[in-house]
Design a protein around this motif. Sequence first.
Motif: not given
Length: 174
Positions: A58-71
């Motif tokens: 998971s992201f260390k910092d997901n304040s701008r983007h999240d894991e769903f966007e990466v997926s």
Amino acid sequence: SSQVIAQYYQLIRLGYEGYRNVMENCRENAMVLKEGLEKSGRFNIISKDNGVPLVAFSFKDNSRHDEFEVSDMLRRFGWIVPAYTMPPDAQHVTVLRVVIREDFSRTLAERLVIDILKVLSELDMIPGKIPAAKVEEKEKAAKNGKKSELELEREITTVWRKFVLDRKKTNGVC
């Protein structure tokens, strides 16, 4: 039971040593992926090194983007890397998960790392889905024990998606 039978067949065909070699190869490929993600400095590795050959991160910092966007963005490169939230009492944790199969080679592991880094650089160039003001609002709401506007939006979105998916299931022709 067909999967159990297929597994039994593989064990008999390969023997103990052959099967161990396959699993060690899967584990080594998982380590290549894990190390590549760690080198980026952007992910926390959630999975353990022993057991099933998989890498959950998971992201260390997901304040701008999240894991769903990466997926979603990885699908353009032909990768299906699921992103999902953890079960109750850990819903705040979202992970991406890659299960390493027998046909997942070292070259594929290296290419997946490269594609993830490409996605990260693309995400860095676009504005975040979550504005900084909403992140601050969420932190304030957490202190007060109330749900933030962002959490309410996510809850509503989740309920709406479930409603739409349920309707699609019942409106189909048998």
